[in-house]
Design a protein around this motif. Structure first.
Motif, mmCIF file in Angstrom:
data_model
loop_
_atom_site.group_PDB
_atom_site.id
_atom_site.type_symbol
_atom_site.label_atom_id
_atom_site.label_comp_id
_atom_site.label_asym_id
_atom_site.label_seq_id
_atom_site.Cartn_x
_atom_site.Cartn_y
_atom_site.Cartn_z
ATOM 1 N N LEU A 1 -16.348 -12.177 12.564
ATOM 2 C CA LEU A 1 -15.283 -11.327 12.014
ATOM 3 C C LEU A 1 -15.778 -9.899 11.785
ATOM 4 N N SER A 2 -16.938 -9.772 11.143
ATOM 5 C CA SER A 2 -17.410 -8.426 10.789
ATOM 6 C C SER A 2 -17.688 -7.574 12.023
ATOM 7 N N THR A 3 -18.207 -8.201 13.054
ATOM 8 C CA THR A 3 -18.532 -7.419 14.255
ATOM 9 C C THR A 3 -17.293 -7.161 15.116
ATOM 10 N N SER A 4 -16.412 -8.154 15.215
ATOM 11 C CA SER A 4 -15.205 -7.954 16.035
ATOM 12 C C SER A 4 -14.327 -6.851 15.458
ATOM 13 N N LEU A 5 -14.229 -6.810 14.139
ATOM 14 C CA LEU A 5 -13.355 -5.822 13.487
ATOM 15 C C LEU A 5 -14.118 -4.557 13.104
#
Lengths: 402, 110
Positions: free
Chosen positions: A70-74
Motif C-alpha cells: 500500500l505505502s509504495t503503490s500510493l
C-alpha cells in the motif's frame, strides 16, 4: 467506562474499483484506482492522511506481505501503514483499525484500504492454504471444503425447522436471483446479468443442496475509506456527514467445533456480534430501524441463516421473509443492493470495504439505478471461516447524530 | 418422459467462465426435465440433425451423465456457434440404456 464508537468517526471519502478479472492491471493499479476516487471524494490531499491500514488476506498471491504494497503503490509519505488480515473480515478489520485510530485521538485523518487479486491463479475458487493453514486448524478441518461445510449448514437448518430440500432450494434461488437482479444495475460488479430462478435451480450441484449459483466466486478488486473526526469533517465543509454507529467483531471460541450444544444450523458469532452492534448503535428493533444491508453471501444458505442470526427474521422464518420479497430491492429491508458477493465475487481483503462503499453511496443518494428511497442506517456483515469456527464483523453506518 | 428448454446466448455463460475453472464460451444452456415417474440418466452428449450433416456434441458440462429424479430439472452447457445451430432442425438426447428423445428446434426460423 467504555462508550463505544457511535458517532465518534466520520467517513469523508470512499473509493472502489470495478471488480472482475482485472488482467488489465496489477494489484498496485487497483490500489491507485480506488484511492484516487476516495481522495477526490474526500476533498483532501494525500499528505493529509496520517496513518493507514491495509487489508489483504492471501498476500502470497500477487500482493505481498506487510504494509509496503500500500505505502509504495500510493507513494504514501513515510506514514505508519499496518497490514491486517482476519479471513473474510479483513477489509472491515482494516476499517476498524483506521476508525479506532481516529477515535483514540492519535490521528486526525486515516485511510483503510483492502485489496485482493485472485483471478490470475486460473483457479475458480480460493487457493488451498497448505502449510500456511496452521497446525491446529488442519487437525480440526481435515479434508474440508467451503461448499461442503456450508452445505451441512443447510442440512442442519432443514432438519431443525422441518424445511424440505425443495423449500430451502426455492429460498436460496430467490436469494441469488435477487442479488443478480441488483448487480445487473451496478457498473462496478463483476457479473451484471439477470438470472432466473429456474436457471439457478437447474444449475449443477456443487455440494448438495448448494448449486453453482448458491456459491460466490472470487475476483480482483480494491476498496477504501478515508475517515476523520466529525469536527474535522464539518471544517472540510461536509454536509449530511456519515458516521460510524457500530463496529464489532466476534470470533469463535472453539466451542462450536467442540460440539457443545451447537446444532450446526446457525452462526454463533453473528448472533452475538449483531447484538453488540445494535447496543453500540442504540438500535432496539433492527428489523424496523436498519434500512439496508450487505451481508456475507459466500453461499446462499449463509445469507438465509444470517437473516436470523442478525435477529431480523425470526428463527426458522427466514424462508418466509425471503419468498415474500422482504429482502428484495423493493422490500422492507433490501439486502445485497449492490449485487453482493454473488455479483462482485469475493476478493477477500476488499469485500468489507466494498460493502461499506455501497452503504456510503446509498446514504448520499449516489447509487444510480440502485438508489433506495431515503435509507438511514446501513449494516454490513462479514463472515470468515466456516460455520463451526469463524470470524464475524459487523458495521453500522448512518447520518451523524441521527 | 424427457422435456427440454433451450437458452441460446445464456446469461450463464459469464458465470460458468467465472466460477467453473476456466470453462469459457458455454453459451448454450439446455434444461432437461424429467416429467416421468422413474429416475432417468441422460448421457452428457446430444446430436443435432436435419441439417447439413448430423453433428454429435460431446463437450458438454457437466460430463458423466445427468441423473434426473421424477419432476427434476437440470441444466447442461456447451459452446455452440449460433450460425451452426441455426442450420439444424432437431436435437436428440439418449438415456443410459439407449432410449432416444428427439425434439424439434429452430422451428420459427428460416
Amino acid at each position: 467506562m467504555a462508550t463505544g464508537i457511535r458517532d465518534k468517526v466520520a467517513i469523508i471519502g470512499m473509493g472502489c474499483t470495478r471488480f472482475g478479472e482485472r488482467w488489465d492491471v496489477g494489484g498496485e493499479e487497483l490500489l491507485v484506482e480506488a484511492f484516487e476516487e476516495a481522495v477526490a471524494d474526500a476533498g483532501i490531499e494525500k499528505k493529509d492522511i496520517q496513518a493507514a491500514w491495509f487489508g489483504t488476506c492471501l498476500e502470497e498471491i500477487n500482493v505481498g506481505k506487510s504494509g509496503l504494497p500500500l505505502s509504495t503503490s500510493l507513494r504514501l509519505p513515510n506514514i505508519p501503514v499496518t497490514r491486517t488480515e482476519n479471513y473474510c473480515a479483513t477489509g472491515t478489520e482494516a476499517f476498524r483499525g483506521a476508525v479506532y485510530a481516529v477515535a483514540s485521538g492519535a490521528y486526525d485523518i486515516c485511510l483503510a484500504q483492502g485489496l485482493e487479486k485472485l483471478k490470475d491463479t486460473g483457479y475458480g475458487g480460493l487457493p488451498n492454504p497448505g502449510s500456511n493453514g496452521g497446525t491446529l486448524p488442519w487437525q480440526w478441518w481435515p479434508n474440508l471444503t467451503a461448499p461442503g461445510s456450508f452445505a451441512q449448514l443447510a442440512s442442519a437448518y432443514g432438519a431443525k425447522y422441518k424445511r424440505s430440500d425443495a423449500q430451502i432450494k426455492d429460498a436460496m434461488s430467490h436469494i441469488s436471483a435477487k442479488s443478480h437482479a441488483n448487480g445487473a444495475k451496478n457498473p462496478k460488479a463483476h457479473l451484471r446479468k439477470v438470472v432466473s430462478k429456474d436457471q439457478i435451480k437447474a444449475s449443477p450441484i456443487i455440494a448438495h443442496p448448494l448449486g453453482l449459483f448458491d456459491c460466490c466466486g472470487v475476483s480482483d478488486g480494491s476498496a477504501c475509506a478515508i475517515v476523520t473526526t466529525p469536527e474535522i469533517a464539518k471544517k472540510l465543509g461536509k454536509k449530511d456527514i456519515i458516521s460510524v454507529k457500530a463496529l464489532q467483531l466476534a470470533l469463535s471460541s472453539g466451542s462450536e467445533m467442540a460440539f457443545d450444544d451447537w446444532d450446526g444450523d446457525h452462526f454463533v458469532t453473528t448472533s452475538i456480534c449483531s447484538k453488540r452492534a445494535y447496543a453500540e448503535a442504540g438500535i432496539t428493533n433492527p428489523r424496523e430501524e436498519i434500512s439496508m444491508m450487505e451481508v456475507h453471501d459466500c453461499f446462499s444458505i449463509t445469507e438465509l441463516v444470517t437473516y436470523e442470526d442478525l435477529h431480523i427474521s425470526p428463527r426458522g422464518k427466514a424462508i418466509d421473509d425471503i419468498l415474500s420479497g422482504f429482502y428484495d430491492a423493493d422490500g422492507g429491508l433490501p439486502c445485497q443492493i449492490d449485487g453482493g458477493l454473488k455479483c462482485f465475487g469475493h476478493p477477500i481483503g476488499a469485500s468489507g470495504l466494498r460493502m461499506l462503499y455501497e452503504m456510503y453511496l446509498q446514504r448520499q443518494g449516489k447509487a444510480g439505478e440502485r438508489q433506495l428511497k431515503d435509507p438511514k442506517l446501513g449494516l454490513t456483515h462479514n463472515l470468515g471461516g466456516f460455520p463451526f469456527m469463524n470470524v464475524c464483523a459487523i458495521s453500522i453506518v448512518g447520518k451523524l447524530d441521527a | 418422459m424427457l422435456g427440454i428448454s433451450i437458452f441460446m446466448n445464456t446469461s450463464m455463460e459469464e458465470v460458468i467462465a467465472f466460477k467453473c475453472c476456466a470453462l469459457p464460451d458455454q453459451n448454450l444452456e439446455i434444461h432437461l426435465h424429467n416429467s416421468g415417474t422413474e429416475t432417468i440418466v441422460v448421457t452428457s452428449r446430444f446430436v443435432l440433425d436435419n441439417g447439413p450433416k448430423p453433428l454429435t456434441i460431446t463437450a458438454v458440462y457437466p460430463p458423466g451423465g445427468i441423473k434426473l429424479a421424477p419432476g427434476q430439472t437440470a441444466a447442461i452447457y456447451t459452446s455452440m456457434d449460433e450460425r451452426v445451430w441455426a442450420q439444424y432442425r432437431s436435437i436428440s438426447f439418449e438415456e443410459q440404456g439407449g432410449r432416444l428423445h428427439n425434439f424439434a428446434i429452430n422451428t420459427n426460423t428460416g
